[in-house]
Design an enzyme around this catalytic site. Structure first.
Site, PDB file in Angstrom:
ATOM      1  N   HIS A  80      -8.884  -4.568   1.191  1.00 59.67           N
ATOM      2  CA  HIS A  80      -7.845  -4.151   2.136  1.00 59.67           C
ATOM      3  C   HIS A  80      -7.617  -5.271   3.143  1.00 59.67           C
ATOM      4  O   HIS A  80      -8.580  -5.848   3.663  1.00 59.67           O
ATOM      5  CB  HIS A  80      -8.296  -2.915   2.915  1.00 59.67           C
ATOM      6  CG  HIS A  80      -8.525  -1.711   2.073  1.00 59.67           C
ATOM      7  ND1 HIS A  80      -7.582  -0.725   1.909  1.00 59.67           N
ATOM      8  CD2 HIS A  80      -9.611  -1.317   1.346  1.00 59.67           C
ATOM      9  CE1 HIS A  80      -8.068   0.222   1.130  1.00 59.67           C
ATOM     10  NE2 HIS A  80      -9.303  -0.117   0.766  1.00 59.67           N
ATOM     11  N   HIS A  97     -11.120  -3.917  -4.934  1.00 58.89           N
ATOM     12  CA  HIS A  97      -9.908  -4.169  -4.169  1.00 58.89           C
ATOM     13  C   HIS A  97     -10.291  -4.415  -2.720  1.00 58.89           C
ATOM     14  O   HIS A  97     -11.229  -3.838  -2.201  1.00 58.89           O
ATOM     15  CB  HIS A  97      -8.886  -3.034  -4.295  1.00 58.89           C
ATOM     16  CG  HIS A  97      -9.404  -1.685  -3.951  1.00 58.89           C
ATOM     17  ND1 HIS A  97     -10.218  -0.963  -4.801  1.00 58.89           N
ATOM     18  CD2 HIS A  97      -9.228  -0.927  -2.855  1.00 58.89           C
ATOM     19  CE1 HIS A  97     -10.505   0.203  -4.232  1.00 58.89           C
ATOM     20  NE2 HIS A  97      -9.928   0.237  -3.045  1.00 58.89           N
ATOM     21  N   GLY A 114     -17.900   4.270  -0.360  1.00 58.49           N
ATOM     22  CA  GLY A 114     -16.610   4.915  -0.147  1.00 58.49           C
ATOM     23  C   GLY A 114     -15.523   4.496  -1.119  1.00 58.49           C
ATOM     24  O   GLY A 114     -14.389   4.947  -1.007  1.00 58.49           O
ATOM     25  N   GLN A 115     -15.836   3.654  -2.097  1.00 57.54           N
ATOM     26  CA  GLN A 115     -14.836   3.216  -3.074  1.00 57.54           C
ATOM     27  C   GLN A 115     -14.418   4.399  -3.939  1.00 57.54           C
ATOM     28  O   GLN A 115     -15.268   5.088  -4.507  1.00 57.54           O
ATOM     29  CB  GLN A 115     -15.426   2.108  -3.942  1.00 57.54           C
ATOM     30  CG  GLN A 115     -14.473   1.564  -4.988  1.00 57.54           C
ATOM     31  CD  GLN A 115     -15.185   0.615  -5.943  1.00 57.54           C
ATOM     32  OE1 GLN A 115     -16.290   0.883  -6.387  1.00 57.54           O
ATOM     33  NE2 GLN A 115     -14.541  -0.493  -6.253  1.00 57.54           N
ATOM     34  N   SER A 116     -13.108   4.631  -4.038  1.00 54.26           N
ATOM     35  CA  SER A 116     -12.634   5.772  -4.827  1.00 54.26           C
ATOM     36  C   SER A 116     -12.002   5.367  -6.149  1.00 54.26           C
ATOM     37  O   SER A 116     -11.926   6.173  -7.062  1.00 54.26           O
ATOM     38  CB  SER A 116     -11.628   6.591  -4.010  1.00 54.26           C
ATOM     39  OG  SER A 116     -10.486   5.808  -3.719  1.00 54.26           O
ATOM     40  N   VAL A 117     -11.507   4.149  -6.262  1.00 57.11           N
ATOM     41  CA  VAL A 117     -10.937   3.643  -7.505  1.00 57.11           C
ATOM     42  C   VAL A 117     -11.931   2.635  -8.063  1.00 57.11           C
ATOM     43  O   VAL A 117     -12.282   1.685  -7.371  1.00 57.11           O
ATOM     44  CB  VAL A 117      -9.567   2.975  -7.260  1.00 57.11           C
ATOM     45  CG1 VAL A 117      -9.029   2.350  -8.533  1.00 57.11           C
ATOM     46  CG2 VAL A 117      -8.570   3.985  -6.706  1.00 57.11           C
ATOM     47  N   ASN A 141       0.808  -1.205   0.000  1.00 60.72           N
ATOM     48  CA  ASN A 141       0.000   0.000   0.000  1.00 60.72           C
ATOM     49  C   ASN A 141       0.847   1.263   0.000  1.00 60.72           C
ATOM     50  O   ASN A 141       1.874   1.326   0.678  1.00 60.72           O
ATOM     51  CB  ASN A 141      -0.890  -0.033   1.253  1.00 60.72           C
ATOM     52  CG  ASN A 141      -2.142   0.773   1.093  1.00 60.72           C
ATOM     53  OD1 ASN A 141      -2.094   1.919   0.676  1.00 60.72           O
ATOM     54  ND2 ASN A 141      -3.260   0.179   1.427  1.00 60.72           N
TER      55      ASN A 141
END
Length: 164
Positions: A93, A91, A84-87, A22
């Site tokens: 975490h 993915h 809240g996903q920004s990309v 990360n």
């Protein structure tokens, strides 16, 4: 990872997914697992891809928990922008956890993940406004954690790769 080149951050891969270190870990050992095929939502994965991603989460989680002397794992996936996903690429975490994380307030990981996700797209190489907050070509958001350099991430990826 979406449109970002993270090749040097990858430490584990299968035919359908990969693990990468990360840019701005919330805790030491915070990594991501990503399907190779770029899809925005979990529901867009095939059954085979879903199985592979979560088998990879299991395998990577075992390694990072041991490598970073964790006592447990936090595993999270913001599945869509409203979550809240920004990309726009699935993915997951994985964070090795200890009872003393966040001063013993372990639920504080959730707002930290939300803030992390909000800056992830910018942090992976989107141009910084006015050049501010840029380091090694990587955007640093203003949540207080600095982006790591490419060499530091590559060294961690090589170290983790040796554990598989």
């Amino acid at each position: 990872f979406s449109t970002f080149d993270v090749t040097r951050q990858v430490f584990f891969h299968t035919r359908l997914s990969y693990g990468l270190v990360n840019l701005k870990p919330i805790v030491p050992g915070h990594v991501l697992v990503v399907p190779r095929r770029t899809v925005p939502r979990l529901a867009d994965l095939t059954g085979e891809e879903m199985t592979d991603v979560f088998e990879t989460v299991r395998r990577v989680g075992q390694v990072v928990e041991k490598a970073y002397k964790g006592q447990a794992l936090s595993i999270a996936c913001q599945d869509g922008p409203a979550a809240g996903q920004s990309v726009p690429h699935v993915h997951v975490h994985i964070l090795p956890r200890r009872f003393e994380d966040f001063g013993g307030r372990n639920d504080d990981v959730y707002p930290a993940l939300e803030a992390h996700e909000a800056g992830l797209g910018e942090g992976l190489g989107a141009p910084a406004r006015g050049g501010e907050g840029k380091r090694n070509g990587l955007r640093v958001d203003d949540e207080g954690r600095e982006a790591r350099g490419v060499q530091e991430m590559e060294e961690e990826a090589l170290w983790l790769k040796g554990m598989f």
